[in-house]
Design an enzyme around this catalytic site. Structure first.
Site, mmCIF file in Angstrom:
data_model
loop_
_atom_site.group_PDB
_atom_site.id
_atom_site.type_symbol
_atom_site.label_atom_id
_atom_site.label_comp_id
_atom_site.label_asym_id
_atom_site.label_seq_id
_atom_site.Cartn_x
_atom_site.Cartn_y
_atom_site.Cartn_z
ATOM 1 N N MET A 109 -13.688 10.247 6.662
ATOM 2 C CA MET A 109 -13.656 9.534 7.938
ATOM 3 C C MET A 109 -15.023 8.892 8.151
ATOM 4 O O MET A 109 -15.963 9.520 8.615
ATOM 5 C CB MET A 109 -13.305 10.512 9.067
ATOM 6 C CG MET A 109 -13.414 9.923 10.470
ATOM 7 S SD MET A 109 -12.218 8.618 10.814
ATOM 8 C CE MET A 109 -12.896 7.948 12.333
ATOM 9 N N CYS B 118 -4.295 4.582 8.708
ATOM 10 C CA CYS B 118 -4.448 5.938 8.162
ATOM 11 C C CYS B 118 -3.773 6.987 9.032
ATOM 12 O O CYS B 118 -3.086 7.863 8.537
ATOM 13 C CB CYS B 118 -5.930 6.305 8.055
ATOM 14 S SG CYS B 118 -6.788 5.385 6.792
ATOM 15 N N HIS B 119 -4.022 6.909 10.344
ATOM 16 C CA HIS B 119 -3.558 7.969 11.241
ATOM 17 C C HIS B 119 -2.208 7.610 11.851
ATOM 18 O O HIS B 119 -2.003 6.476 12.287
ATOM 19 C CB HIS B 119 -4.545 8.152 12.392
ATOM 20 C CG HIS B 119 -5.854 8.738 11.975
ATOM 21 N ND1 HIS B 119 -6.048 10.080 11.795
ATOM 22 C CD2 HIS B 119 -7.041 8.148 11.687
ATOM 23 C CE1 HIS B 119 -7.306 10.303 11.430
ATOM 24 N NE2 HIS B 119 -7.931 9.139 11.347
ATOM 25 N N THR C 233 -6.267 3.301 -8.714
ATOM 26 C CA THR C 233 -5.308 4.411 -8.632
ATOM 27 C C THR C 233 -4.366 4.418 -9.828
ATOM 28 O O THR C 233 -3.690 5.405 -10.078
ATOM 29 C CB THR C 233 -4.450 4.318 -7.348
ATOM 30 O OG1 THR C 233 -3.783 3.046 -7.334
ATOM 31 C CG2 THR C 233 -5.305 4.455 -6.098
ATOM 32 N N GLU D 39 -5.180 -5.392 0.265
ATOM 33 C CA GLU D 39 -4.992 -5.321 1.718
ATOM 34 C C GLU D 39 -6.323 -5.586 2.430
ATOM 35 O O GLU D 39 -6.371 -6.237 3.450
ATOM 36 C CB GLU D 39 -4.464 -3.938 2.119
ATOM 37 C CG GLU D 39 -2.957 -3.820 2.088
ATOM 38 C CD GLU D 39 -2.346 -4.131 0.748
ATOM 39 O OE1 GLU D 39 -2.625 -3.379 -0.210
ATOM 40 O OE2 GLU D 39 -1.609 -5.109 0.622
ATOM 41 N N ASN E 216 9.013 0.712 -5.020
ATOM 42 C CA ASN E 216 7.562 0.631 -5.111
ATOM 43 C C ASN E 216 7.091 1.214 -6.441
ATOM 44 O O ASN E 216 7.745 1.027 -7.463
ATOM 45 C CB ASN E 216 6.943 1.313 -3.887
ATOM 46 C CG ASN E 216 5.602 0.706 -3.545
ATOM 47 O OD1 ASN E 216 4.704 0.679 -4.374
ATOM 48 N ND2 ASN E 216 5.463 0.183 -2.351
ATOM 49 N N TRP E 217 5.960 1.904 -6.452
ATOM 50 C CA TRP E 217 5.388 2.397 -7.713
ATOM 51 C C TRP E 217 6.174 3.569 -8.284
ATOM 52 O O TRP E 217 6.011 3.895 -9.466
ATOM 53 C CB TRP E 217 3.934 2.840 -7.508
ATOM 54 C CG TRP E 217 3.839 4.016 -6.585
ATOM 55 C CD1 TRP E 217 3.682 3.975 -5.229
ATOM 56 C CD2 TRP E 217 3.984 5.397 -6.929
ATOM 57 N NE1 TRP E 217 3.725 5.249 -4.717
ATOM 58 C CE2 TRP E 217 3.906 6.144 -5.738
ATOM 59 C CE3 TRP E 217 4.179 6.084 -8.135
ATOM 60 C CZ2 TRP E 217 4.016 7.532 -5.706
ATOM 61 C CZ3 TRP E 217 4.289 7.473 -8.106
ATOM 62 C CH2 TRP E 217 4.203 8.178 -6.899
ATOM 63 N N ASP F 10 3.649 -9.412 1.285
ATOM 64 C CA ASP F 10 3.136 -8.276 0.495
ATOM 65 C C ASP F 10 4.150 -7.856 -0.572
ATOM 66 O O ASP F 10 4.334 -6.682 -0.850
ATOM 67 C CB ASP F 10 2.789 -7.077 1.414
ATOM 68 C CG ASP F 10 2.108 -5.934 0.675
ATOM 69 O OD1 ASP F 10 1.490 -6.197 -0.374
ATOM 70 O OD2 ASP F 10 2.206 -4.792 1.141
ATOM 71 N N THR G 44 -3.895 -8.152 -7.270
ATOM 72 C CA THR G 44 -4.415 -6.997 -8.001
ATOM 73 C C THR G 44 -3.347 -6.394 -8.907
ATOM 74 O O THR G 44 -2.168 -6.406 -8.589
ATOM 75 C CB THR G 44 -4.940 -5.927 -7.030
ATOM 76 O OG1 THR G 44 -3.932 -5.672 -6.056
ATOM 77 C CG2 THR G 44 -6.207 -6.393 -6.351
HETATM 78 CA CA CA Z 1 -0.134 -4.573 -1.075
#
Ligand code: CA
Length: 711
Positions: free
Chosen positions: A677, A638-639, A199, A217, A426-427, A339, A274
């Site tokens: 999905m 995700c949901h 990404t 993750e 964060n990013w 994390d 990563t």
């Molecule tokens: Ca992470």
């Protein structure tokens, strides 16, 4: 049923830095072939190494990800200023026809804007008019969305000589002709059998294109790779964590690192580390700085039960860009357990500290400390907290090591820790103004309940954190996630001013030489602030929540401020911040503003009302309990599931009768795999799938009842 459960995946998982599947764009079979749609771009001046190294004096352009190699994200342009902000208006917009997160920082070279969108699609636009010059769709298989922790986003391209470089969700590095949009070469940078994704934006240094990846993750081993810009040949690869100790070390840095991993079988999960976002480059020192991510699994009790720092997790690592030799490293969170990635933006600047000019590197990683280091040697200079934290008391100024607080040690008991895995920052890009000497940081104050997962077993088909997230549903106090702009003085190591938002999601920042700070926000508002005191001077509605950062450039004597606006990303998977007028655009956009801009957007549709839930299933408490466990393991990344509208992936509490009828076909049959999905038949039995369904309907009805009771 505990009503607090309703909040679980809408609030805490909203901050899990996760992502997954994909309900919106057309199936890949319906997409146009992977080729350029149009041609002819006059890129103008050749963008070589010399010009990139002098990017700071090239005030009209935004030549690199952070505008210059220093990654300061500061624009020297001054046409837009406090005096004429009332005339700032939309110059042009472009509809990306995407419904997932847009995170890219555009690059602008001599009137052409190169940017990226959802599913790693690449665009070239006329930066003055917004006319599309070409578009390249790398046709990422939609099943890859499941491997992307934090939405199918892309944070931008790099441009060098005559090519545009982009990493794709499915792990390729693309080189595209900047003039025509035709593919020049592509390289697979990952093992496709492992859950790697890309990404982050590539970086250019000394004729090489550097690219990292994500996936910690789910469980991967981190590394970055350098490719020759013209041929695409691999020049070197640098691993960030050791592999299987039974195999030879790839380079001496791995031999050193391996001494700090003890017990456990981290290489089975991957170890993590990563390099999924930030890099910086100092051409004089010839050093490439990479930000290294969290451990895989998250829990160090599982990953390295014998203790140790687990180098080079959560570290800033400086590498000679030609030899790939390690120059120095600084670990922000030794033995990372929460994390706490250090992949966040690194800013290079020369600042006066104690009467002496220092060449520094600055970072506000997830762990909540703002660090100032000597970028030549890695010497620790200072660190203070820019958000409230509970995992450490302070950083020892002698050793540069954080002093952990045992209140954050969760081996035996659940511990609520600040910040959570979303990080204090964060990013979302921050910005440093050499004029004010301040670093403008988009900050989120948050937390998570960490619980060691008992009897953890590596499962290569899903997440592997060794954390049990369910206790988060029992946090019943009134803790509020808060988002702010913090204007940080890196010399005094304290906030100079703070602006608190009334919503919970962060977005990127831009400081300009007219002493303005620009931020488009999650709440569909684009605002300008006084860089000296944080006074809000101007704002405009954007019809869409934004998470990306603005840039500024000049064409034909006019200054533009532009950004990509598309709700999504980690928190956007589960949550939405409403626009003020209850209307919201259906697609992401590129928006460019200038003084006297008079472009308008078509009226956005009204946000639809939340539907009534489908009826409960008659099942036992044991079935519901199993459904909750399986939901937390496989679906909650995700949901969302709760009373709110949810995010860009459907809130299962609002499942329609049609989708409910198709449940088995979707969950086990994979009938929506082209939307991302994937089938879960390798993870779930029919009975288990139905247990999840029962849990979903239970929560949906409990949420609806609580809402109608006015809770
Ligand atoms: Ca992470």
């Amino acid at each position: 049923m505990k009503t607090t459960t309703i909040r679980i995946f809408a609030t805490f998982v909203a901050f899990l830095l996760t992502a997954c599947e994909q309900p919106s764009p057309p199936p890949s079979s319906e997409q146009p072939p992977a080729s350029a749609e149009a041609a002819t771009t006059d890129i103008g001046t050749w963008l070589g190494t010399e010009r990139l190294e002098a990017a700071d004096t090239d005030t009209a352009n935004w030549l690199a990800h952070g505008r210059t190699y220093s990654e300061q994200r500061f624009s020297p342009l001054t046409q837009v200023k406090a005096d004429n902000l009332d005339q700032l208006g939309l110059a042009w917009s472009f509809d990306t026809q995407s419904t997932r997160g847009l995170e890219a920082t555009p690059i602008v070279v001599d009137g052409t804007m190169f940017t990226t969108g959802t599913w790693s699609v690449v665009y070239a636009h006329d930066a003055k008019t917004g006319a599309l010059k070409w578009k390249y769709d790398p046709q990422v298989p939609r099943e890859y969305g499941y491997k992307a922790c934090c939405d199918v986003v892309n944070r931008g391209a790099a441009v060098f000589e005559d090519k545009v470089y982009v990493g794709t969700i499915d792990g390729r590095l693309l080189a595209i002709n900047a003039n025509t949009g035709a593919l020049a070469w592509e390289q697979l940078t990952i093992d496709p059998e492992k859950p790697y994704t890309i990404t982050g934006a590539p970086r250019v240094a000394n004729g090489k294109i550097i690219i990292g990846n994500g996936g910690a993750e789910l469980g991967v081993r981190g590394y970055i790779t350098a490719y020759d810009a013209q041929s695409g040949d691999q020049v070197w690869r640098f691993y960030t964590v050791p592999g299987n100790p039974a195999e030879p070390f790839e380079h001496p840095a791995m031999e050193e690192a391996a001494k700090t991993w003890r017990g456990g079988k981290w290489w089975e999960v991957g170890g993590g580390g990563t390099v999924w976002d930030a890099m910086a480059f100092d051409p004089e020192l010839n050093l490439l700085y990479i930000g290294v991510g969290n451990g895989a699994p998250w829990s160090r009790y599982t990953r390295s039960p014998g203790g140790g720092d687990n180098l080079y997790l959560a570290s800033i690592v400086a590498i000679d860009v030609d030899s790939a030799d390690l120059a120095w490293h600084y670990q922000t969170t030794p033995g990372d357990n929460w994390d706490y990635t250090a992949v966040q933006q690194m800013i290079l600047a020369d600042i006066e500290i104690g009467g002496e000019m220092r060449q520094v590197i600055m970072q506000a990683p997830k762990n909540g400390f703002f660090y100032v280091l000597d970028r030549k040697t890695g010497e620790f200079l200072s660190a203070e907290t820019y958000v409230p934290i509970t995992w450490a008391t302070h950083v020892d100024p002698e050793t540069g090591r954080p002093v952990e607080d045992s209140a954050a040690h969760y081996l035996d008991d659940t511990k609520v820790v600040r910040p959570g895995p979303a990080g204090g920052h964060n990013w979302h890009p921050m910005s440093y103004s050499p004029n004010t000497g301040l670093v403008y940081i988009p900050v989120v104050e948050n937390r998570l309940a960490y619980t060691q997962e008992q009897n953890f077993e590596h499962n290569p088909d899903t997440w592997n954190t060794a954390i049990d997230f369910r206790p988060n549903s029992d946090l019943s106090d009134d803790f509020q996630v808060v988002t702010k702009i913090v204007a940080w003085d890196p010399v005094a190591q304290k906030a100079n001013w703070t602006h608190t938002h009334n919503h919970e999601a962060a977005s990127g920042l831009l400081a300009t030489a007219s002493d303005l700070v620009f931020q488009p926000g999650a709440n569909c508002e684009f605002a300008a602030y006084d860089a000296h005191n944080g006074d809000k001077l101007w704002s405009s509605q954007t019809q869409m929540g934004t998470i990306a950062a603005p840039i500024s450039y000049e064409v034909d004597g006019e200054q533009y401020i532009a950004f990509v606006s598309g709700w999504g990303g980690a928190s956007g998977l589960y949550t939405t911040v409403p626009c003020a007028d209850g209307r919201r655009a259906e697609s992401g956009r590129i928006l460019a503003y200038k003084i006297g801009g008079t472009a308008t957007l078509p009226e956005a549709p009204l946000t639809p009302p939340i539907p009534a839930p489908q009826p409960r299933l008659e099942v036992t408490g044991a079935v519901l309990e199993e459904g909750e466990l399986l939901y937390s393991r496989h679906c909650g990344f995700c949901h969302s599931l709760g009373a709110g509208p949810g995010g860009v992936i459907p809130n299962l509490a609002h499942i329609s009768a049609d989708s409910l009828a198709a449940w088995d076909a979707v969950v086990l049959g994979g009938s929506r795999r082209n939307m991302g999905m994937v089938s879960f038949s390798h993870l779930l039995s029919l009975e288990q799938s139905h247990a999840i369904q029962a849990w979903v309907l239970e929560v949906a009805n409990t949420a609806a009842e609580a809402t109608s009771a006015g809770e």
